[in-house]
Design a protein around this motif. Sequence first.
Motif, mmCIF file in Angstrom:
data_model
loop_
_atom_site.group_PDB
_atom_site.id
_atom_site.type_symbol
_atom_site.label_atom_id
_atom_site.label_comp_id
_atom_site.label_asym_id
_atom_site.label_seq_id
_atom_site.Cartn_x
_atom_site.Cartn_y
_atom_site.Cartn_z
ATOM 1 N N VAL A 28 0.784 -1.138 0.088
ATOM 2 C CA VAL A 28 -0.068 0.094 -0.115
ATOM 3 C C VAL A 28 0.970 1.282 0.209
ATOM 4 N N GLU A 29 0.560 2.086 -0.777
ATOM 5 C CA GLU A 29 1.415 3.017 -1.094
ATOM 6 C C GLU A 29 0.735 4.650 -0.963
ATOM 7 N N LEU A 30 1.251 5.522 -0.261
ATOM 8 C CA LEU A 30 0.526 6.831 -0.176
ATOM 9 C C LEU A 30 1.364 7.862 -0.204
ATOM 10 N N ARG A 31 1.129 8.816 -1.165
ATOM 11 C CA ARG A 31 2.020 9.822 -1.551
ATOM 12 C C ARG A 31 1.131 11.080 -1.202
ATOM 13 N N ARG A 32 1.986 12.424 -0.802
ATOM 14 C CA ARG A 32 1.117 13.546 -0.379
ATOM 15 C C ARG A 32 2.385 14.685 -0.431
ATOM 16 N N ARG A 33 1.957 15.961 -0.395
ATOM 17 C CA ARG A 33 2.713 16.925 -0.291
ATOM 18 C C ARG A 33 2.461 17.687 1.100
ATOM 19 N N TYR A 34 3.627 17.997 1.758
ATOM 20 C CA TYR A 34 3.507 18.661 2.963
ATOM 21 C C TYR A 34 3.930 20.011 3.131
ATOM 22 N N ASP A 35 3.410 21.122 3.331
ATOM 23 C CA ASP A 35 3.868 22.329 3.402
ATOM 24 C C ASP A 35 4.646 22.660 4.619
ATOM 25 N N ALA A 36 5.854 22.014 4.502
ATOM 26 C CA ALA A 36 6.847 21.938 5.567
ATOM 27 C C ALA A 36 8.180 21.794 4.923
ATOM 28 N N PRO A 37 9.383 22.299 5.354
ATOM 29 C CA PRO A 37 10.620 21.909 5.045
ATOM 30 C C PRO A 37 11.058 20.529 5.186
ATOM 31 N N ILE A 38 11.989 20.030 4.297
ATOM 32 C CA ILE A 38 12.110 18.564 4.537
ATOM 33 C C ILE A 38 12.659 18.094 5.673
ATOM 34 N N GLY A 39 13.541 19.020 6.224
ATOM 35 C CA GLY A 39 14.235 18.857 7.658
ATOM 36 C C GLY A 39 13.253 18.655 8.479
ATOM 37 N N ASP A 115 8.789 24.696 -3.700
ATOM 38 C CA ASP A 115 8.444 25.750 -2.960
ATOM 39 C C ASP A 115 8.832 25.816 -1.601
ATOM 40 N N GLY A 116 9.866 24.927 -1.253
ATOM 41 C CA GLY A 116 10.320 24.726 0.292
ATOM 42 C C GLY A 116 9.436 23.747 0.935
ATOM 43 N N ASP A 117 8.433 23.104 0.264
ATOM 44 C CA ASP A 117 7.854 21.883 0.956
ATOM 45 C C ASP A 117 8.643 20.600 0.678
ATOM 46 N N ARG A 154 -1.587 17.641 10.762
ATOM 47 C CA ARG A 154 -1.944 18.725 11.785
ATOM 48 C C ARG A 154 -0.549 19.052 12.454
ATOM 49 N N LEU A 155 0.165 18.292 12.929
ATOM 50 C CA LEU A 155 1.518 18.462 13.670
ATOM 51 C C LEU A 155 2.207 19.396 12.846
ATOM 52 N N LEU A 156 2.506 19.150 11.739
ATOM 53 C CA LEU A 156 3.331 20.197 10.757
ATOM 54 C C LEU A 156 2.708 21.347 10.463
ATOM 55 N N ALA A 157 1.309 21.440 10.467
ATOM 56 C CA ALA A 157 0.816 22.566 10.201
ATOM 57 C C ALA A 157 0.674 23.648 11.217
#
Length: 214
Positions: A28-39, A115-117, A154-157
């Motif tokens: 099962v594979e999940l892909r998404r974008r998070y509006d947070a820097p990779i670090g 975009d730094g995401d 939610r944690l990253l946001a």
Amino acid sequence: MKDVVEELAAVRRTMGTGSVPAGEAYTVELRRRYDAPIGDVWDAITSPERLQRWLKPVTGDLRLGGDFELDGGEHGEVLRCEPPRLLKVSWLYGPEADDWPGTSEVEVRLAEGPDGDTEFELIHAAVIGEPSFPIYGPGAGGVGWDLALLSLARLLADGSTLDHDNFEKSPEGREFSRGSAAAWGQAHLAWGGEPEQVAAAVEATTKFYVPDQA
């Protein structure tokens, strides 16, 4: 924070086949974008203090080759750790799982967005003979991962923590789990699942995650 419909739509779900040390596996594979820097995303998936805020409390040695255990009984070994882009662990359930080494692995891949995401990818590979698969299909693990990635969002946001027990019982949480089960049914169909089997699996998964309320 986005509503549950937007959060469900933020994830791209696919199902496939692969291999683990024990043999042939489904994924099962999940892909998404998070509006947070990779670090920041890397820290959230490797720091024990932050892991417990979106997944579960974790103990053990989180270095390469170390063993870990989650509060829910899941445990394994850190197989690969290449900060801040790749984390791979074995993933077993409960003490009886020690009789089946190499049957389940989870890999997380991160990539910097334009975009730094951060582009986030999670792949859970498990042996095809796993008892729950014929009944629940990819929703057996997929819905749980959807809930976890919602919590991570939610944690990253805004640094907030999702109370999983209360959320899953709430109208919003029940809507999310129903939508997730249906979305994994669509991924199962796209993989080539038989429509009748897929429909039965979606129904079983929905009943598991969204039981009738007294």
